[in-house]
Enzyme design. Structure first.
Site, PDB file in Angstrom:
ATOM      1  N   LYS A 130       1.024  14.008  -4.690  1.00  0.00           N
ATOM      2  CA  LYS A 130       2.184  13.919  -5.567  1.00  0.00           C
ATOM      3  C   LYS A 130       1.682  14.120  -6.996  1.00  0.00           C
ATOM      4  O   LYS A 130       0.873  13.340  -7.496  1.00  0.00           O
ATOM      5  CB  LYS A 130       2.863  12.539  -5.462  1.00  0.00           C
ATOM      6  CG  LYS A 130       3.444  12.218  -4.073  1.00  0.00           C
ATOM      7  CD  LYS A 130       2.474  11.451  -3.256  1.00  0.00           C
ATOM      8  CE  LYS A 130       3.103  10.783  -2.053  1.00  0.00           C
ATOM      9  NZ  LYS A 130       3.617  11.687  -1.044  1.00  0.00           N
TER      10      LYS A 130
ATOM     11  N   LYS B 206       0.027   2.760  -3.317  1.00  0.00           N
ATOM     12  CA  LYS B 206      -1.305   2.742  -2.710  1.00  0.00           C
ATOM     13  C   LYS B 206      -2.316   2.412  -3.811  1.00  0.00           C
ATOM     14  O   LYS B 206      -2.531   3.213  -4.721  1.00  0.00           O
ATOM     15  CB  LYS B 206      -1.669   4.095  -2.091  1.00  0.00           C
ATOM     16  CG  LYS B 206      -0.612   4.636  -1.084  1.00  0.00           C
ATOM     17  CD  LYS B 206       0.372   5.533  -1.746  1.00  0.00           C
ATOM     18  CE  LYS B 206       1.188   6.425  -0.837  1.00  0.00           C
ATOM     19  NZ  LYS B 206       1.769   5.925   0.333  1.00  0.00           N
TER      20      LYS B 206
ATOM     21  N   ASP C 261     -12.622  -6.656  -8.217  1.00  0.00           N
ATOM     22  CA  ASP C 261     -13.230  -7.518  -9.249  1.00  0.00           C
ATOM     23  C   ASP C 261     -12.639  -7.312 -10.637  1.00  0.00           C
ATOM     24  O   ASP C 261     -13.264  -7.671 -11.641  1.00  0.00           O
ATOM     25  CB  ASP C 261     -14.752  -7.299  -9.305  1.00  0.00           C
ATOM     26  CG  ASP C 261     -15.452  -7.784  -8.044  1.00  0.00           C
ATOM     27  OD1 ASP C 261     -14.892  -8.651  -7.350  1.00  0.00           O
ATOM     28  OD2 ASP C 261     -16.558  -7.280  -7.758  1.00  0.00           O
TER      29      ASP C 261
ATOM     30  N   HIS D  49       5.553   1.194  -1.326  1.00  0.00           N
ATOM     31  CA  HIS D  49       4.927   2.486  -1.044  1.00  0.00           C
ATOM     32  C   HIS D  49       3.714   2.740  -1.936  1.00  0.00           C
ATOM     33  O   HIS D  49       3.053   3.770  -1.815  1.00  0.00           O
ATOM     34  CB  HIS D  49       5.975   3.585  -1.244  1.00  0.00           C
ATOM     35  CG  HIS D  49       5.620   4.894  -0.620  1.00  0.00           C
ATOM     36  ND1 HIS D  49       5.556   6.066  -1.341  1.00  0.00           N
ATOM     37  CD2 HIS D  49       5.305   5.229   0.655  1.00  0.00           C
ATOM     38  CE1 HIS D  49       5.223   7.060  -0.536  1.00  0.00           C
ATOM     39  NE2 HIS D  49       5.060   6.584   0.669  1.00  0.00           N
TER      40      HIS D  49
ATOM     41  N   HIS E  40      -0.142  15.870   1.102  1.00  0.00           N
ATOM     42  CA  HIS E  40       0.482  14.583   0.793  1.00  0.00           C
ATOM     43  C   HIS E  40       0.349  14.231  -0.689  1.00  0.00           C
ATOM     44  O   HIS E  40       0.679  13.123  -1.110  1.00  0.00           O
ATOM     45  CB  HIS E  40      -0.184  13.499   1.662  1.00  0.00           C
ATOM     46  CG  HIS E  40       0.568  12.212   1.726  1.00  0.00           C
ATOM     47  ND1 HIS E  40       0.018  11.002   1.330  1.00  0.00           N
ATOM     48  CD2 HIS E  40       1.822  11.924   2.147  1.00  0.00           C
ATOM     49  CE1 HIS E  40       0.897  10.037   1.509  1.00  0.00           C
ATOM     50  NE2 HIS E  40       2.008  10.560   1.992  1.00  0.00           N
TER      51      HIS E  40
END
Length: 322
Positions: free
Chosen positions: A54, A242, A247, A240, A52
């Site tokens: 990229k 992530k 903080d 899409h 997965h």
């Protein structure tokens, strides 16, 4: 000039069967299938493990990584009714590029013996340059850390890092993910963090391209809202990106979704950010997403029908498979 493409065998199955694949090969592009599957392989090895990551590396000097797939977002999965996919990529230079390049070639090398021999020869040839770039680390302006994760590691590195970061937060956490299907430990970390006074905001797309993921995700909202976690639904397409910002001092950015497949089964890539300029830029991007969001009202969510809640909880039983 050496040009190589490594793509997941399942995720890019359509590409491998198109004339474009052969045209690229004829022009000298090296094309590899990652984690290829077949009838015999399905008996001997696991076929549910997917690559997965990229990643794009240019001339061993510049690299890009993030959530963006090599597809045109204007046409990709438009039949799903979720709008345009919204992504962000990180451009990096310096010693971290060599780390990313090494990870790419490691993924290529493990596919077969010939690849392994070819990569060994290539790496020996390029080692003097690699070594010289490594010496530049002390003069790097930004502090970045590469966190590759895969099911063959002794520990789930990204997952452990994420849980630790949540527990150490003092003021604010903002997370973005397209697919949110948490396990018990992640739910406990999020709810406990919110209950001790830390502002926790979860940004997810209002619509996703998977019926099962949508309902499995919503099954966790009740407990999150009861713990005062703010859930923001992005209305500008399928968000899409992530990302996690803690903080304003630490951030995680990359390819990992907040679900068990990404945590435990996929080959993933995350960058840990420690420099304030980069963290601030990512935080500004999250704030831009929030301007296109609507927040779930906790009271109204509690008043939904029993049948809807039953459906969500039933689908959630399948969450380890999603």
């Amino acid at each position: 000039m050496r040009c190589e493409i490594l793509a997941d065998s399942v995720g890019s199955a359509q590409f491998f069967s198109t004339p474009w694949c052969e045209r690229l090969k004829k022009q000298g592009v090296l094309i590899h299938q990652s984690l290829s599957i077949g009838l015999i392989k399905a008996i001997l090895v696991r076929s549910d493990l997917r690559n997965h990551r990229k990643l794009l590396v240019v001339d061993e000097h510049i690299a890009y990584t993030g959530s963006y797939n090599l597809v045109d977002p204007k046409v990709f999965k438009q039949g799903a009714g979720v709008g345009q996919w919204v992504d962000v990529m990180l451009r990096v230079q310096g010693p971290v590029v060599i780390q990313l390049l090494a990870m790419f070639y490691a993924d290529v090398a493990v596919e077969n013996r010939q690849n392994f021999a070819d990569i060994q020869a290539l790496w020996r040839e390029r080692w003097p340059y690699v070594e010289s770039v490594g010496l530049q680390a002390a003069s790097a302006c930004s502090v970045l850390q590469t966190i590759p994760s895969s099911p063959d590691q002794n520990h789930y590195v990204f997952y452990d890092t994420l849980i630790c970061a949540l527990h150490q937060a003092q003021r604010e956490i903002v997370l973005t993910t397209p697919y949110f299907v948490p396990d018990e430990a992640l739910m406990l970390a999020l709810t406990a963090t919110a209950r001790r006074g830390v502002s926790v905001t979860l940004i997810v797309p209002q619509k996703v391209d998977s019926f099962l993921v949508r309902y499995a995700s919503q099954a966790s909202y009740r407990l999150l809202l009861q713990s005062e976690v703010k859930i923001a639904l992005f209305t500008g397409g399928l968000l899409h990106t992530k990302s996690v910002v803690v903080d304003g001092e630490f951030a995680l950015f990359g390819t990992v979704n907040m679900d068990m497949r990404s945590f435990y089964l996929n080959l993933e890539l995350t960058m840990a950010l420690y420099s304030k300029a980069e963290i601030h830029a990512l935080s500004l991007q999250q704030q831009a997403y929030l301007r296109d969001c609507i927040y779930i009202d906790a009271t109204r969510w509690q008043q939904r029908s029993v049948w809807r809640t039953l459906l969500e909880n039933t689908v959630r039983l399948m969450s380890p498979l999603l």
